[in-house]
Scaffold this active site. Structure first.
Site, PDB file in Angstrom:
ATOM      1  N   GLU A 196      31.686  20.005 -32.599  1.00  0.00           N
ATOM      2  CA  GLU A 196      31.886  19.024 -31.182  1.00  0.00           C
ATOM      3  C   GLU A 196      30.866  17.951 -31.120  1.00  0.00           C
ATOM      4  O   GLU A 196      29.720  18.247 -31.349  1.00  0.00           O
ATOM      5  CB  GLU A 196      31.939  20.045 -29.934  1.00  0.00           C
ATOM      6  CG  GLU A 196      32.701  21.063 -29.846  1.00  0.00           C
ATOM      7  CD  GLU A 196      32.644  21.920 -28.766  1.00  0.00           C
ATOM      8  OE1 GLU A 196      32.068  21.958 -27.748  1.00  0.00           O
ATOM      9  OE2 GLU A 196      33.713  22.764 -28.577  1.00  0.00           O
ATOM     10  N   HIS A 212      35.505  20.178 -24.058  1.00  0.00           N
ATOM     11  CA  HIS A 212      34.828  21.323 -23.592  1.00  0.00           C
ATOM     12  C   HIS A 212      34.484  21.010 -22.133  1.00  0.00           C
ATOM     13  O   HIS A 212      33.438  21.039 -21.849  1.00  0.00           O
ATOM     14  CB  HIS A 212      33.736  21.298 -24.735  1.00  0.00           C
ATOM     15  CG  HIS A 212      33.004  22.698 -24.371  1.00  0.00           C
ATOM     16  ND1 HIS A 212      32.192  23.487 -25.627  1.00  0.00           N
ATOM     17  CD2 HIS A 212      33.151  23.505 -23.658  1.00  0.00           C
ATOM     18  CE1 HIS A 212      32.190  24.785 -25.185  1.00  0.00           C
ATOM     19  NE2 HIS A 212      32.405  24.908 -23.973  1.00  0.00           N
TER      20      HIS A 212
HETATM   21  C1  DGY Z   1      30.083  28.321 -21.348  1.00  0.00           C
HETATM   22  O1  DGY Z   1      29.421  28.348 -20.288  1.00  0.00           O
HETATM   23  O2  DGY Z   1      29.743  29.019 -22.229  1.00  0.00           O
HETATM   24  C2  DGY Z   1      30.950  27.272 -21.205  1.00  0.00           C
HETATM   25  O3  DGY Z   1      31.628  27.160 -22.648  1.00  0.00           O
HETATM   26  C3  DGY Z   1      30.712  25.955 -20.798  1.00  0.00           C
HETATM   27  O4  DGY Z   1      31.651  25.283 -20.261  1.00  0.00           O
END
Ligand code: DGY
Length: 329
Positions: free
Chosen positions: A270, A289
């Site tokens: 990412e 994400h």
């Molecule tokens: C997390 O809190 O692990 C999530 O992926 C954030 O969106």
């Protein structure tokens, strides 16, 4: 003298203010994440760190910060932190579970519906000026969500919230879980969900939604063999962690139409590299994400993150410690 804390990115809401009332805080000023070297240099002398899932907090970073006592992760997932090593060093690691459950479940459903009913593809079609006939009997046909079978891989908090939404769509719910928990019992009693093994879930589900943390055991849990078990009409939704799926195999399966579509919030790398084959496919809905990205949730996460850090550095047990054994010593 107040303890020093480094925050690796500006976080919303009152979280930063709360931290600032207790500690001497510095915040990474850029939008891009700091590299490991930049974290080490900016956090020298710090006893607390506030981290994001894009920060790699490995043993090297931990060793280079000898005064560190607490790492407060602004996320529920913490696969970016070497928790085992932090524990050995007596550093408390915390996260922000619970508050993002419903928001993430909403996004899983947004992806499921968008991928199944080709919403993004249809939007692109209209904007490209291709909508030239008023109504077409076979234009952009998707598949029904109502009454279909939903397979939930990982029946934790978020998996349960995704399953609860499925009752409104009159769906049959299958799930996998490694253990018997209060949540799995609720899933069976309240949602009529049925526990099966992963292969059965993949074979029987019209929609497969992933809700497991990334661990060595779940890395590439969905690979070529698993994709091969899915129905050619099935849709895969991933809001967990990108590396739970072998992305190269997923792109192949989608381009060869061995599965129908995917809705993806998370990726092995990412931001997703611009040459990723996934970006060239019409049957994938891709978002960056944003599972927990609502105003309300992100500010609640910041508050919990601050409360965790304040408790940990004051020698109290934080509400959400992922390695509470540090306190047992
Ligand atoms: C997390 O809190 O692990 C999530 O992926 C954030 O969106």
């Amino acid at each position: 003298m107040a303890s020093r804390v480094f925050v690796t990115r500006e976080i919303p809401g009152t979280g930063l203010q709360m931290i600032g009332q207790h500690f001497d805080v510095s915040v990474w000023p850029h939008e891009r994440p700091p590299t490991s070297e930049e974290i080490v240099s900016a956090a020298q002398g710090c006893e607390g760190l506030v981290t994001l899932l894009s920060d790699n907090i490995d043993s090297g970073v931990i060793d280079a910060l000898p005064r560190l006592r607490a790492i407060s992760q602004y996320a529920v997932g913490y696969d970016n932190i070497d928790v085992e090593y932090a524990t050995k060093r007596g550093i408390i690691v915390t996260n922000t579970p619970g508050v993002l459950t419903e928001t993430t479940a909403d996004l899983a459903w947004a992806l499921l519906l968008a991928a199944s009913r080709r919403v993004v593809e249809a939007d692109r079609y209209v904007r490209a000026g291709e909508w030239r006939v008023a109504w077409g009997p076979t234009l952009l046909l998707g598949r029904d969500v109502y009454g279909a079978t939903l397979g939930i891989v990982g029946m934790g908090r978020i998996g349960f919230a995704v399953g609860r939404r499925a009752t409104g769509f009159n769906m049959r719910v299958l799930y996998t879980s490694r253990s018997d928990t209060k949540i799995t019992r609720r899933a069976e009693n309240e949602l009529g969900a049925k526990r099966v093994d992963l292969d059965t879930l993949l074979r029987e589900s019209d929609f497969v939604s992933l809700h497991v943390p990334l661990t060595p055991r779940t890395r590439h849990l969905i690979g070529k063999r698993e994709l091969g078990l899915m129905k050619p009409t099935a849709v895969l939704v991933n809001t967990s962690r990108g590396a739970v799926v072998d992305e190269r195999e997923l792109a192949r399966a989608l381009s060869e139409r061995r599965i129908r579509a995917a809705g993806l919030d998370v990726f092995e790398r990412e931001p997703i590299p611009l040459d990723s084959p996934l970006l060239g496919l019409d049957n994938v809905v891709i978002v960056p994400h944003i599972g927990s990205a609502s105003v309300e949730t992100r500010s609640k996460m910041a508050q919990i993150c601050a409360e965790n850090l304040i408790a940990a550095l004051s020698g109290q047990r934080p509400k959400y410690a992922v390695n509470p054994e540090v306190f047992e010593r």
